[in-house]
Design a protein around this motif. Structure first.
Motif, PDB file in Angstrom:
ATOM      1  N   ARG A   1     -17.933 -57.239 -30.668  1.00  0.00           N
ATOM      2  CA  ARG A   1     -19.226 -57.163 -30.005  1.00  0.00           C
ATOM      3  C   ARG A   1     -19.057 -56.976 -28.505  1.00  0.00           C
ATOM      4  NH1 ARG A   1     -24.001 -55.021 -29.833  1.00  0.00           N
ATOM      5  NH2 ARG A   1     -25.540 -56.257 -28.682  1.00  0.00           N
ATOM      6  N   ILE A   2     -18.118 -57.683 -27.911  1.00  0.00           N
ATOM      7  CA  ILE A   2     -17.876 -57.523 -26.477  1.00  0.00           C
ATOM      8  C   ILE A   2     -17.394 -56.107 -26.182  1.00  0.00           C
ATOM      9  CG2 ILE A   2     -16.356 -58.227 -24.587  1.00  0.00           C
ATOM     10  CD1 ILE A   2     -16.630 -61.100 -25.600  1.00  0.00           C
ATOM     11  N   ALA A   3     -16.517 -55.567 -27.031  1.00  0.00           N
ATOM     12  CA  ALA A   3     -16.045 -54.192 -26.839  1.00  0.00           C
ATOM     13  C   ALA A   3     -17.220 -53.218 -26.866  1.00  0.00           C
ATOM     14  CB  ALA A   3     -15.032 -53.834 -27.916  1.00  0.00           C
ATOM     15  N   GLU A   4     -18.121 -53.402 -27.826  1.00  0.00           N
ATOM     16  CA  GLU A   4     -19.288 -52.517 -27.907  1.00  0.00           C
ATOM     17  C   GLU A   4     -20.144 -52.615 -26.654  1.00  0.00           C
ATOM     18  OE1 GLU A   4     -23.230 -51.715 -30.701  1.00  0.00           O
ATOM     19  OE2 GLU A   4     -21.725 -53.185 -31.332  1.00  0.00           O
ATOM     20  N   LEU A   5     -20.359 -53.822 -26.153  1.00  0.00           N
ATOM     21  CA  LEU A   5     -21.159 -54.006 -24.943  1.00  0.00           C
ATOM     22  C   LEU A   5     -20.508 -53.331 -23.743  1.00  0.00           C
ATOM     23  CD1 LEU A   5     -22.162 -57.761 -25.366  1.00  0.00           C
ATOM     24  CD2 LEU A   5     -23.641 -55.764 -25.669  1.00  0.00           C
ATOM     25  N   VAL A   6     -19.188 -53.434 -23.642  1.00  0.00           N
ATOM     26  CA  VAL A   6     -18.465 -52.799 -22.529  1.00  0.00           C
ATOM     27  C   VAL A   6     -18.601 -51.287 -22.609  1.00  0.00           C
ATOM     28  CG1 VAL A   6     -16.182 -52.391 -21.533  1.00  0.00           C
ATOM     29  CG2 VAL A   6     -16.851 -54.698 -22.219  1.00  0.00           C
TER      30      VAL A   6
ATOM     31  N   LEU B   1     -21.102 -56.920 -15.608  1.00  0.00           N
ATOM     32  CA  LEU B   1     -21.259 -56.587 -17.019  1.00  0.00           C
ATOM     33  C   LEU B   1     -22.504 -57.245 -17.599  1.00  0.00           C
ATOM     34  CD1 LEU B   1     -20.069 -55.103 -19.411  1.00  0.00           C
ATOM     35  CD2 LEU B   1     -18.624 -57.075 -19.880  1.00  0.00           C
ATOM     36  N   VAL B   2     -22.788 -58.470 -17.187  1.00  0.00           N
ATOM     37  CA  VAL B   2     -23.990 -59.157 -17.653  1.00  0.00           C
ATOM     38  C   VAL B   2     -25.234 -58.369 -17.251  1.00  0.00           C
ATOM     39  CG1 VAL B   2     -25.432 -61.202 -17.334  1.00  0.00           C
ATOM     40  CG2 VAL B   2     -22.977 -61.455 -17.680  1.00  0.00           C
TER      41      VAL B   2
ATOM     42  N   ALA C   1     -25.764 -56.186 -21.057  1.00  0.00           N
ATOM     43  CA  ALA C   1     -26.202 -57.242 -21.966  1.00  0.00           C
ATOM     44  C   ALA C   1     -27.687 -57.094 -22.246  1.00  0.00           C
ATOM     45  CB  ALA C   1     -25.902 -58.612 -21.372  1.00  0.00           C
ATOM     46  N   PRO C   2     -28.068 -56.450 -23.347  1.00  0.00           N
ATOM     47  CA  PRO C   2     -29.489 -56.211 -23.620  1.00  0.00           C
ATOM     48  C   PRO C   2     -30.265 -57.446 -24.056  1.00  0.00           C
ATOM     49  CG  PRO C   2     -28.138 -55.380 -25.420  1.00  0.00           C
ATOM     50  CD  PRO C   2     -27.194 -55.807 -24.335  1.00  0.00           C
ATOM     51  N   THR C   3     -29.582 -58.483 -24.526  1.00  0.00           N
ATOM     52  CA  THR C   3     -30.277 -59.685 -25.005  1.00  0.00           C
ATOM     53  C   THR C   3     -29.706 -60.920 -24.327  1.00  0.00           C
ATOM     54  OG1 THR C   3     -28.744 -60.157 -26.824  1.00  0.00           O
ATOM     55  CG2 THR C   3     -30.527 -58.571 -27.255  1.00  0.00           C
ATOM     56  N   ALA C   4     -30.446 -62.014 -24.429  1.00  0.00           N
ATOM     57  CA  ALA C   4     -29.972 -63.285 -23.871  1.00  0.00           C
ATOM     58  C   ALA C   4     -28.696 -63.742 -24.572  1.00  0.00           C
ATOM     59  CB  ALA C   4     -31.066 -64.342 -24.000  1.00  0.00           C
ATOM     60  N   ALA C   5     -28.594 -63.495 -25.881  1.00  0.00           N
ATOM     61  CA  ALA C   5     -27.393 -63.878 -26.629  1.00  0.00           C
ATOM     62  C   ALA C   5     -26.178 -63.103 -26.132  1.00  0.00           C
ATOM     63  CB  ALA C   5     -27.610 -63.644 -28.118  1.00  0.00           C
TER      64      ALA C   5
END
Length: 257
Positions: A89-94, A27-28, A32-36
């Motif tokens: 935010r995690i849901a959106e990234l997934v 997933l990373v 993950a588009p940014t370091a944050a």
């Protein structure tokens, strides 16, 4: 409410079950588009489990393809967060990272979040998918109304969802979540009878949320206002907003709360 109860309510066939742990590294690297965001995934997620894969060969429901999307599979995932993990935010990234439409449950202590999001092909990047609109989510905690949650989990059953295509099935689950969001406001769970009714409910939910925020703002202003004429004006505005809210609540399944 637990992910196990949600999965049990979906009544998926054994052929669709995966029950496989997913490394956070995947997933990373892909979501993950940014370091944050990379730190959020690494530090905020305890574990990820791929629970099921719904394909034509595993559930007997045809795939779907049109000019903007290709639904060959629906993924069912569960994520366990560490304390202070940012669920939305995690849901959106997934949802952005996984190329398939995903039925996602995210749990953190006593709270369970469910989210879904349609996907479509990216316009300028071959073989890449993007979110098609905002993702739909509902948050449930241990104090939520148990009768409504039982009705909701029962309505998730694969047998009660559309079987025309995987796209129709996924939309059916989205409509069921919309029905739950309406029920958490009205106190009554009723499944939408048509896609049009579900869409109207969703719009009413968004409208009610905006009205509630505006009503709270006007009430705060009225509480501080010293001029009588201005107080009268604010009270009239409140009455108009409350009437509009009542009308929108009717679209959710009842006339008032």
């Amino acid at each position: 409410m637990t992910p196990e109860q949600i999965l049990s309510g979906m009544r998926l066939p054994p052929s669709a079950m995966v029950n496989q742990r997913v490394p956070k590294k995947m997933l990373v690297e892909s979501g993950a588009p940014t370091a944050a965001d990379k730190r959020l995934i690494s530090d905020g997620i305890e574990d990820i489990h791929w629970l099921a894969a719904l394909k034509p060969v595993t559930v007997g429901i045809p795939a779907y393809q049109d000019a903007v999307r290709d639904y060959l599979e629906i993924a069912v995932l569960d994520i366990n967060l560490r304390p202070l993990g940012k669920a939305s935010r995690i849901a959106e990234l997934v949802h952005r990272a996984i190329p398939y439409p995903t039925f996602l449950t995210i749990r953190c202590e006593d709270e369970l979040c469910i989210s879904l999001a349609h996907k479509r092909w990216a316009q300028n990047e071959a073989d890449k998918t993007v979110l098609d609109g905002d993702f739909l989510e509902v948050s449930l905690d241990s104090s939520s109304q148990p009768d409504l949650l039982r009705q909701f989990t029962s309505a998730l059953s694969l047998d009660q969802q559309p079987h025309l295509s995987l796209h129709a099935l996924y939309q059916g689950w989205m409509d069921t979540v919309i029905a739950l969001k309406a029920a958490l406001i009205t106190g009554v769970f009723t499944a939408s009878l048509t896609p049009e009714q579900a869409a109207a409910r969703h719009q009413a939910l968004l409208h009610v949320k905006k009205l509630q925020a505006e009503i709270a703002r006007i009430k705060a202003l009225a509480a501080k206002e010293k001029q009588m004429s201005r107080q009268v004006e604010l009270n009239m505005a409140l009455k108009r907003l409350e009437k509009e809210k009542t009308e929108q609540l009717g679209l959710l399944g009842m006339e008032n709360t």
